[in-house]
Design an enzyme around this catalytic site. Structure first.
Site, mmCIF file in Angstrom:
data_model
loop_
_atom_site.group_PDB
_atom_site.id
_atom_site.type_symbol
_atom_site.label_atom_id
_atom_site.label_comp_id
_atom_site.label_asym_id
_atom_site.label_seq_id
_atom_site.Cartn_x
_atom_site.Cartn_y
_atom_site.Cartn_z
ATOM 1 N N THR A 272 18.166 58.440 -119.516
ATOM 2 C CA THR A 272 18.566 59.829 -119.726
ATOM 3 C C THR A 272 20.065 59.930 -119.462
ATOM 4 O OG1 THR A 272 18.110 60.314 -117.419
ATOM 5 C CG2 THR A 272 16.308 60.682 -118.989
ATOM 6 N N ASP B 6 15.583 76.486 -114.184
ATOM 7 C CA ASP B 6 16.808 75.683 -114.216
ATOM 8 C C ASP B 6 18.019 76.589 -114.058
ATOM 9 O OD1 ASP B 6 18.846 73.650 -115.008
ATOM 10 O OD2 ASP B 6 17.113 72.568 -115.798
ATOM 11 N N ASN C 273 11.318 68.719 -109.793
ATOM 12 C CA ASN C 273 12.050 67.672 -110.492
ATOM 13 C C ASN C 273 13.570 67.764 -110.321
ATOM 14 O OD1 ASN C 273 12.639 65.672 -112.790
ATOM 15 N ND2 ASN C 273 13.521 67.586 -113.582
ATOM 16 N N LYS D 94 16.016 60.650 -101.601
ATOM 17 C CA LYS D 94 14.734 60.427 -102.258
ATOM 18 C C LYS D 94 13.693 59.864 -101.292
ATOM 19 C CE LYS D 94 15.695 62.117 -106.255
ATOM 20 N NZ LYS D 94 15.014 63.320 -106.758
ATOM 21 N N ASP E 147 17.950 78.450 -109.083
ATOM 22 C CA ASP E 147 18.812 77.608 -108.257
ATOM 23 C C ASP E 147 17.940 77.133 -107.105
ATOM 24 O OD1 ASP E 147 20.521 76.501 -106.393
ATOM 25 O OD2 ASP E 147 21.920 78.184 -106.341
ATOM 26 N N TYR F 74 21.928 59.005 -102.303
ATOM 27 C CA TYR F 74 20.850 59.389 -103.213
ATOM 28 C C TYR F 74 19.536 58.755 -102.754
ATOM 29 C CZ TYR F 74 18.174 59.728 -107.579
ATOM 30 O OH TYR F 74 17.200 59.977 -108.524
#
Length: 263
Positions: free
Chosen positions: A194, A39, A88, A161, A61, A157
């Site tokens: 989340t 991360d 992810n 995806k 990154d 987005y």
């Protein structure tokens, strides 16, 4: 019945410091895998520590080739192998198409498409025969129910995806034809509360698509036959399954974990 036991395997989870990635890392560790959190957020170090001994953190990154090379090398060297990759890391920037900003498009393309592509590249290179790990493995990328439905405010987005889905299927085909021994799949999560999910609800209300964040969430639930939002463990369990021998004859799929929203 084949076990979901991942003992003796090593996983790298991108975007694993928080949210879905953290939940996936926890589930993989609970199934017996050694987990490397990758991360840009240094809080990933605390996330890795919370998993217990035998796990680790590496700054990653996903848009940077050299960062991927270093993260894969660190996973192999520090944890003793590389059998599972969870692609992810992702970002979502809400906008009406008439208001979209070019820089926001570039950011989503960089993280969601380029980041996933580089993960597939370096995961396959490391896991294939002759690679740094060389024992085959499983790669699971995180797409979205947004790849299968038309929900307002998330056009770009959704496009990124959808790209994750196509990347998955081509990578699975290449892996099979070239004898890499790596299964490649993706998951389509539904909306999960989340920080990213809550942010989306706030954003679509702010740009006038819904009267309130609560109304936006209600609209999602109304579209979902299961009658609820997804939970982190719903998504994490799917990743454990696809990473395990229980899925040994499954490759090139997009698995909906959306309560039926995208059917």
């Amino acid at each position: 019945m084949t076990s979901y036991d991942l003992s003796g395997r090593t996983a790298l989870v991108t975007g694993g410091a928080q949210g879905l990635g953290e939940g996936m890392a926890q589930a993989l560790a609970a199934a017996g895998a050694r987990v490397m959190i990758g991360d840009v957020q240094e809080s990933g170090e605390q996330t890795a520590a919370s998993l217990g001994d035998g796990h680790g953190f590496v700054h990653l990154d996903v848009t940077d080739e050299s960062s991927w090379e270093a993260a894969v090398a660190a996973t192999v060297e520090r944890l003793g192998g590389f059998d599972i990759l969870v692609n992810n890391a992702g970002i979502e920037i809400t906008s009406l198409i008439t208001e979209v900003q070019a820089d926001d498009v570039r950011k989503m393309l960089e993280v969601n498409v380029l980041g996933t592509t580089l993960g597939l590249k370096h995961g396959l290179r490391a896991m294939r025969p002759g690679g740094a790990a060389g024992k085959g493995g499983a790669i699971t990328s995180i797409a979205s129910v947004a790849a299968t439905i038309a929900f307002p405010g998330i056009a770009v987005y959704s496009a990124t995806k959808s790209a994750v889905d196509r990347l998955t299927r081509v990578a699975a085909t290449e892996s099979g034809k070239l004898g890499y021994g790596v299964r490649v799949n993706c998951v389509y999560p539904g909306l999960v509360p989340t920080a990213m999910g809550a942010g989306l609800a706030n954003d679509v209300a702010e740009i006038g698509l819904f009267p309130s964040p609560e109304a936006a969430v209600g609209a999602v639930i109304e579209l979902t036959p299961s009658g609820r939002l997804g939970q982190v463990d719903d998504m994490a369990d799917a990743v454990v399954f696809l990473s395990s021998d229980a899925a040994k004859f499954i490759t090139g799929i997009g698995l909906p974990v959306d309560g039926g929203m995208g059917m």
